[in-house]
Enzyme design. Structure first.
Site, PDB file in Angstrom:
ATOM      1  N   TRP A 104       0.826  -1.224   0.000  1.00 58.56           N
ATOM      2  CA  TRP A 104       0.000   0.000   0.000  1.00 58.56           C
ATOM      3  C   TRP A 104       0.850   1.260   0.000  1.00 58.56           C
ATOM      4  CZ3 TRP A 104      -4.067  -1.400  -2.077  1.00 58.56           C
ATOM      5  CH2 TRP A 104      -4.629  -2.656  -1.782  1.00 58.56           C
ATOM      6  N   ASP A 173      -2.401   6.654   6.129  1.00 56.90           N
ATOM      7  CA  ASP A 173      -3.406   5.779   5.506  1.00 56.90           C
ATOM      8  C   ASP A 173      -3.878   4.835   6.608  1.00 56.90           C
ATOM      9  OD1 ASP A 173      -4.818   3.786   4.256  1.00 56.90           O
ATOM     10  OD2 ASP A 173      -3.247   3.222   2.834  1.00 56.90           O
ATOM     11  N   LYS A 197     -13.500  -1.718   5.707  1.00 55.86           N
ATOM     12  CA  LYS A 197     -13.017  -2.628   6.753  1.00 55.86           C
ATOM     13  C   LYS A 197     -13.695  -2.294   8.082  1.00 55.86           C
ATOM     14  CE  LYS A 197      -8.926  -2.488   4.013  1.00 55.86           C
ATOM     15  NZ  LYS A 197      -9.049  -3.673   3.202  1.00 55.86           N
TER      16      LYS A 197
HETATM   17  N1  PMP Z   1      -4.570   1.107   2.034  1.00 61.44           N
HETATM   18  C1  PMP Z   1      -4.679  -0.014   2.756  1.00 61.44           C
HETATM   19  C2  PMP Z   1      -3.916  -0.128   4.039  1.00 61.44           C
HETATM   20  C3  PMP Z   1      -5.498  -1.047   2.325  1.00 61.44           C
HETATM   21  O1  PMP Z   1      -5.611  -2.161   3.044  1.00 61.44           O
HETATM   22  C4  PMP Z   1      -6.226  -0.895   1.117  1.00 61.44           C
HETATM   23  C5  PMP Z   1      -7.174  -1.952   0.602  1.00 61.44           C
HETATM   24  N2  PMP Z   1      -7.140  -3.156   1.159  1.00 61.44           N
HETATM   25  C6  PMP Z   1      -6.053   0.274   0.387  1.00 61.44           C
HETATM   26  C7  PMP Z   1      -5.230   1.261   0.881  1.00 61.44           C
HETATM   27  C8  PMP Z   1      -6.782   0.489  -0.919  1.00 61.44           C
HETATM   28  O2  PMP Z   1      -8.108   0.722  -0.638  1.00 61.44           O
HETATM   29  P1  PMP Z   1      -9.207   0.970  -1.772  1.00 61.44           P
HETATM   30  O3  PMP Z   1      -9.459  -0.343  -2.414  1.00 61.44           O
HETATM   31  O4  PMP Z   1     -10.374   1.505  -1.006  1.00 61.44           O
HETATM   32  O5  PMP Z   1      -8.645   1.963  -2.716  1.00 61.44           O
END
Ligand code: PMP
Length: 360
Positions: A104, A173, A197
């Site tokens: 991420w 994030d 989540k």
């Molecule tokens: N950051 C983290 C820590 C994640 O776990 C995720 C998705 N699992 C994301 C960003 C991306 O999220 P999205 O699919 O809502 O763009």
């Protein structure tokens, strides 16, 4: 039949919230309409949005923060902020520090490089991201320090946050541990998360941004990519994701019903400890994350070989424990136990873990 959903996201939501939604789905607030049929500019939706913002601010204790913050709702989950944050905050030649703790942050770094001079000041890539690295070389002239509070894939979590240098701030994030524990917002200029989540259904992102930082964001950006434009429009610049916000509003009530963030955090720690204790006791299981970096949200582990992993997953599924397959970059298993994953589900899973260890 009770199914326990260990999926990393979209993930388990509180049953009481789902039931409330079901009960009022065809007739919201005696309007004779479903909430998903209502104008995003009508009075019901306006009320939901305001209430939801107010509750988020309450759970983050923003009223007692050193700075003023705005809560924004946006489309596009968390990933839009990977580019929106640097796009809004960095001017030509500006520097920003990033901590790389896995997929991420790698994605965020890639996007940020389009907008500024990005330095990766710490990384745990050397050990396939199984720990949160020490941060020692903060740049004096970085505009901000970016981190991901909980790495969903590797099962690592910050237990203390670094201090930004004078005049700088943190961007976090918090997609996979938002409102799972009490944090001090004061060092953060921007906190963002995808909803799917701990907050509600997918398709929604939230951003909590310091007002003075927002005011200094770049002008003349594409409207949908501008924090300023979204804030000025009270998060309704275009048709906002009404249904996810409506669900999130009830999830905020559920947090209060649980006893607030402190209580939710206590329960989360208890649930995680129950599982980690077994992983530490039983030699068939190897936890992935180093002890000091273990996540209370995503518990990652491996078994001695692929056959055993397949056997585990099959038997787990027969016992209605679903979504336990680890991410392909780590392998093994991952048990995601977000806020609304029930304690009794963890208790039953612990029994299963012990039984499997004994038999194998
Ligand atoms: N950051 C983290 C820590 C994640 O776990 C995720 C998705 N699992 C994301 C960003 C991306 O999220 P999205 O699919 O809502 O763009």
């Amino acid at each position: 039949m009770t199914v326990y959903n260990f999926s990393a996201g979209p993930a388990t939501l509180p049953k009481s919230v789902l039931q409330k939604i079901q009960n009022e789905f065809l007739n919201y607030d005696n309007t004779g309409m479903s909430v998903i049929e209502m104008s995003h500019r009508g009075k019901q939706v306006d009320h939901i949005l305001n209430e939801c913002k107010r509750k988020i601010a309450y759970h983050f204790d923003l009223a007692n923060a050193k700075y003023e913050y705005d809560v924004l709702f946006m489309h596009g989950g968390a990933s839009v902020h990977f580019f929106m944050a640097p796009m809004n905050l960095l001017n030509d030649g500006d520097k920003a520090d990033y901590v790389d703790t896995g997929i991420w942050t790698k994605k965020s770094i890639k996007e940020a490089k389009r907008f500024g001079d990005i330095q990766v000041i710490a990384s745990s890539e050397d050990k396939n991201y199984n720990y949160i690295p020490k941060i020692e070389n903060l740049s004096r002239d970085a505009k901000y320090l970016y981190l991901c509070s909980n790495n969903t894939i590797f099962g690592t979590q910050y237990h203390t946050f670094p201090k930004p240098v004078e005049g700088s701030f943190l961007i976090g994030d918090f997609s996979s541990d938002i409102l799972s524990r009490k944090i001090d917002v004061n060092d953060f200029g921007l906190i963002f998360a995808g909803a799917q989540k701990n907050l509600g259904p997918s398709g929604l992102g939230i951003a909590i941004i310091r007002k003075d930082i927002l005011e200094k964001c770049k002008d003349d950006l594409p409207s949908m990519c501008s924090y300023k434009v979204i804030q000025k429009a009270d998060s309704v610049f275009n048709t906002c994701p009404v249904f996810p916000i409506y669900v999130m509003n009830y999830v905020m009530d559920w947090i209060s019903e649980c006893g607030g963030i402190e209580k939710v955090e206590e329960i989360n720690n208890k649930k995680a400890k129950m599982i980690y204790d077994i992983l530490d006791e039983q030699s068939v299981y190897t936890p992935v994350a180093e002890k000091e970096s273990r996540s209370a949200m995503n518990i990652t582990l491996t078994l001695p070989n692929d056959e055993m992993t397949t056997k585990f997953l099959k038997e787990a599924e027969e016992n209605y424990f679903l979504g336990l397959k680890g991410h392909r970059s780590v392998g093994g298993l991952r048990a995601s136990i977000y806020n609304s994953f029930p304690v009794e589900g963890v208790e039953k899973f612990c029994k299963f873990l012990k039984k499997f260890a004994k038999e194998n």
